[in-house]
Design a protein around this motif. Sequence first.
Motif, PDB file in Angstrom:
ATOM      1  N   LYS A  86       0.845  -1.187   0.000  1.00 15.64           N
ATOM      2  CA  LYS A  86       0.000   0.000   0.000  1.00 15.64           C
ATOM      3  C   LYS A  86       0.886   1.244   0.000  1.00 15.64           C
ATOM      4  CE  LYS A  86      -3.309  -2.415   3.003  1.00 15.64           C
ATOM      5  NZ  LYS A  86      -4.034  -2.376   4.294  1.00 15.64           N
ATOM      6  N   PRO A  87       0.354   2.367  -0.447  1.00 17.90           N
ATOM      7  CA  PRO A  87       1.157   3.604  -0.415  1.00 17.90           C
ATOM      8  C   PRO A  87       1.698   3.924   0.987  1.00 17.90           C
ATOM      9  CG  PRO A  87      -0.744   3.929  -1.806  1.00 17.90           C
ATOM     10  CD  PRO A  87      -0.911   2.574  -1.161  1.00 17.90           C
ATOM     11  N   GLU A  88       0.936   3.581   2.009  1.00 12.66           N
ATOM     12  CA  GLU A  88       1.396   3.852   3.376  1.00 12.66           C
ATOM     13  C   GLU A  88       2.542   2.947   3.825  1.00 12.66           C
ATOM     14  OE1 GLU A  88      -1.762   3.270   2.346  1.00 12.66           O
ATOM     15  OE2 GLU A  88      -2.886   2.102   3.861  1.00 12.66           O
ATOM     16  N   ASP A  89       2.910   1.966   3.019  1.00 11.80           N
ATOM     17  CA  ASP A  89       4.094   1.154   3.314  1.00 11.80           C
ATOM     18  C   ASP A  89       5.373   1.837   2.839  1.00 11.80           C
ATOM     19  OD1 ASP A  89       2.141  -1.693   2.386  1.00 11.80           O
ATOM     20  OD2 ASP A  89       2.665  -1.077   4.428  1.00 11.80           O
ATOM     21  N   THR A  90       5.243   2.945   2.146  1.00 16.09           N
ATOM     22  CA  THR A  90       6.415   3.675   1.664  1.00 16.09           C
ATOM     23  C   THR A  90       7.276   4.138   2.835  1.00 16.09           C
ATOM     24  OG1 THR A  90       5.309   4.426  -0.352  1.00 16.09           O
ATOM     25  CG2 THR A  90       7.174   5.747   0.440  1.00 16.09           C
ATOM     26  N   ALA A  91       8.546   3.758   2.798  1.00 20.19           N
ATOM     27  CA  ALA A  91       9.467   4.081   3.895  1.00 20.19           C
ATOM     28  C   ALA A  91      10.848   3.549   3.548  1.00 20.19           C
ATOM     29  CB  ALA A  91       8.990   3.443   5.203  1.00 20.19           C
ATOM     30  N   VAL A  92      11.807   3.951   4.360  1.00 23.97           N
ATOM     31  CA  VAL A  92      13.099   3.274   4.364  1.00 23.97           C
ATOM     32  C   VAL A  92      12.995   2.119   5.350  1.00 23.97           C
ATOM     33  CG1 VAL A  92      15.567   3.473   4.791  1.00 23.97           C
ATOM     34  CG2 VAL A  92      14.334   5.394   3.779  1.00 23.97           C
ATOM     35  N   TYR A  93      13.363   0.938   4.895  1.00 23.68           N
ATOM     36  CA  TYR A  93      13.284  -0.266   5.722  1.00 23.68           C
ATOM     37  C   TYR A  93      14.685  -0.616   6.224  1.00 23.68           C
ATOM     38  CZ  TYR A  93       8.436  -1.022   4.515  1.00 23.68           C
ATOM     39  OH  TYR A  93       7.067  -0.899   4.401  1.00 23.68           O
ATOM     40  N   TYR A  94      14.766  -0.810   7.539  1.00 22.79           N
ATOM     41  CA  TYR A  94      16.038  -1.084   8.194  1.00 22.79           C
ATOM     42  C   TYR A  94      16.030  -2.481   8.817  1.00 22.79           C
ATOM     43  CZ  TYR A  94      16.842   3.961   7.955  1.00 22.79           C
ATOM     44  OH  TYR A  94      17.014   5.261   7.535  1.00 22.79           O
ATOM     45  N   CYS A  95      17.124  -3.169   8.641  1.00 23.46           N
ATOM     46  CA  CYS A  95      17.357  -4.450   9.290  1.00 23.46           C
ATOM     47  C   CYS A  95      18.064  -4.188  10.624  1.00 23.46           C
ATOM     48  CB  CYS A  95      18.235  -5.293   8.369  1.00 23.46           C
ATOM     49  SG  CYS A  95      18.756  -6.860   9.027  1.00 23.46           S
ATOM     50  N   ASN A  96      17.666  -4.935  11.649  1.00 16.97           N
ATOM     51  CA  ASN A  96      18.265  -4.794  12.974  1.00 16.97           C
ATOM     52  C   ASN A  96      18.561  -6.175  13.546  1.00 16.97           C
ATOM     53  OD1 ASN A  96      17.142  -4.934  16.070  1.00 16.97           O
ATOM     54  ND2 ASN A  96      18.568  -3.231  15.756  1.00 16.97           N
ATOM     55  N   ALA A  97      19.732  -6.315  14.141  1.00 18.98           N
ATOM     56  CA  ALA A  97      20.111  -7.547  14.842  1.00 18.98           C
ATOM     57  C   ALA A  97      20.260  -7.219  16.318  1.00 18.98           C
ATOM     58  CB  ALA A  97      21.419  -8.091  14.281  1.00 18.98           C
ATOM     59  N   ARG A  98      19.609  -8.014  17.166  1.00 16.09           N
ATOM     60  CA  ARG A  98      19.615  -7.710  18.585  1.00 16.09           C
ATOM     61  C   ARG A  98      19.885  -8.984  19.397  1.00 16.09           C
ATOM     62  NH1 ARG A  98      14.842  -4.591  19.211  1.00 16.09           N
ATOM     63  NH2 ARG A  98      16.195  -2.878  18.606  1.00 16.09           N
ATOM     64  N   PHE A  99      20.836  -8.852  20.341  1.00 19.32           N
ATOM     65  CA  PHE A  99      21.121  -9.941  21.291  1.00 19.32           C
ATOM     66  C   PHE A  99      21.493  -9.303  22.612  1.00 19.32           C
ATOM     67  CE2 PHE A  99      22.050 -14.061  22.748  1.00 19.32           C
ATOM     68  CZ  PHE A  99      23.199 -13.992  23.515  1.00 19.32           C
ATOM     69  N   SER A 100      20.701  -9.550  23.617  1.00 17.16           N
ATOM     70  CA  SER A 100      20.881  -8.932  24.929  1.00 17.16           C
ATOM     71  C   SER A 100      20.880  -7.416  24.744  1.00 17.16           C
ATOM     72  CB  SER A 100      22.177  -9.441  25.561  1.00 17.16           C
ATOM     73  OG  SER A 100      22.306  -8.977  26.889  1.00 17.16           O
ATOM     74  N   ALA A 101      21.927  -6.718  25.171  1.00 18.49           N
ATOM     75  CA  ALA A 101      21.962  -5.256  25.058  1.00 18.49           C
ATOM     76  C   ALA A 101      22.656  -4.784  23.797  1.00 18.49           C
ATOM     77  CB  ALA A 101      22.655  -4.663  26.276  1.00 18.49           C
ATOM     78  N   VAL A 102      22.942  -5.687  22.900  1.00 14.43           N
ATOM     79  CA  VAL A 102      23.698  -5.352  21.693  1.00 14.43           C
ATOM     80  C   VAL A 102      22.743  -5.151  20.523  1.00 14.43           C
ATOM     81  CG1 VAL A 102      25.411  -6.160  20.048  1.00 14.43           C
ATOM     82  CG2 VAL A 102      25.704  -6.626  22.487  1.00 14.43           C
ATOM     83  N   ASP A 103      22.942  -4.077  19.798  1.00 13.15           N
ATOM     84  CA  ASP A 103      22.108  -3.714  18.653  1.00 13.15           C
ATOM     85  C   ASP A 103      22.991  -3.373  17.458  1.00 13.15           C
ATOM     86  OD1 ASP A 103      19.240  -1.948  19.950  1.00 13.15           O
ATOM     87  OD2 ASP A 103      19.323  -3.718  18.667  1.00 13.15           O
ATOM     88  N   TYR A 104      22.661  -3.944  16.311  1.00 10.44           N
ATOM     89  CA  TYR A 104      23.321  -3.556  15.079  1.00 10.44           C
ATOM     90  C   TYR A 104      22.253  -3.191  14.050  1.00 10.44           C
ATOM     91  CZ  TYR A 104      27.387  -5.856  17.155  1.00 10.44           C
ATOM     92  OH  TYR A 104      28.418  -6.229  17.981  1.00 10.44           O
ATOM     93  N   TRP A 105      22.612  -2.209  13.189  1.00 14.82           N
ATOM     94  CA  TRP A 105      21.664  -1.722  12.184  1.00 14.82           C
ATOM     95  C   TRP A 105      22.280  -1.751  10.800  1.00 14.82           C
ATOM     96  CZ3 TRP A 105      16.689  -0.278  13.336  1.00 14.82           C
ATOM     97  CH2 TRP A 105      16.392  -0.106  14.689  1.00 14.82           C
ATOM     98  N   GLY A 106      21.422  -1.988   9.820  1.00 15.87           N
ATOM     99  CA  GLY A 106      21.817  -1.827   8.439  1.00 15.87           C
ATOM    100  C   GLY A 106      21.643  -0.386   8.002  1.00 15.87           C
ATOM    101  N   GLN A 107      21.991  -0.128   6.750  1.00 21.49           N
ATOM    102  CA  GLN A 107      21.955   1.236   6.222  1.00 21.49           C
ATOM    103  C   GLN A 107      20.579   1.613   5.679  1.00 21.49           C
ATOM    104  OE1 GLN A 107      22.955  -1.350   4.487  1.00 21.49           O
ATOM    105  NE2 GLN A 107      21.967  -1.079   2.479  1.00 21.49           N
ATOM    106  N   GLY A 108      19.718   0.640   5.495  1.00 22.17           N
ATOM    107  CA  GLY A 108      18.363   0.908   5.018  1.00 22.17           C
ATOM    108  C   GLY A 108      18.217   0.716   3.524  1.00 22.17           C
ATOM    109  N   THR A 109      16.991   0.386   3.125  1.00 22.78           N
ATOM    110  CA  THR A 109      16.670   0.257   1.715  1.00 22.78           C
ATOM    111  C   THR A 109      15.302   0.907   1.483  1.00 22.78           C
ATOM    112  OG1 THR A 109      16.518  -1.286  -0.159  1.00 22.78           O
ATOM    113  CG2 THR A 109      15.627  -2.059   1.944  1.00 22.78           C
ATOM    114  N   GLN A 110      15.194   1.686   0.414  1.00 24.47           N
ATOM    115  CA  GLN A 110      13.990   2.462   0.158  1.00 24.47           C
ATOM    116  C   GLN A 110      12.928   1.623  -0.535  1.00 24.47           C
ATOM    117  OE1 GLN A 110      13.244   5.935   0.806  1.00 24.47           O
ATOM    118  NE2 GLN A 110      11.203   5.219   0.212  1.00 24.47           N
TER     119      GLN A 110
END
Length: 115
Positions: A86-110
């Motif tokens: 849907k048009p409302e799904d338009t966004a930058v989508y980010y991948c995230n990896a999480r383990f305990s207090a550790v967080d990693y992020w990707g750069q995003g894809t439009q």
Amino acid sequence: QVQLVESGGALVQPGGSLRLSCEASGITFKIYTMNWYRQAPGKQRDLVTTITSGSSTNYADSVKGRFTISRDNAKNTVYLQMNGLKPEDTAVYYCNARFSAVDYWGQGTQVTVSS
């Protein structure tokens, strides 16, 4: 060095489908909970879906029944299959990896949903 690399974003018409991928390196992928977030212009970054190390999944109400998250631990990759876009799904989508207090992020894809 930890890297999360997203791919698959594109311009798609309403009702169309896309599959996003996020390949991880530098982490023990199988122990991480993997998440997809999205951020539309001028809005906060919101959690879309989660898959745990045991492959339990959870979805935001706005995407239930349309989006599917999956993971392939052999390929260190998490996927997001998006149907009925849907048009409302338009966004930058980010991948995230999480383990305990550790967080990693990707750069995003439009992802842009427009006719």
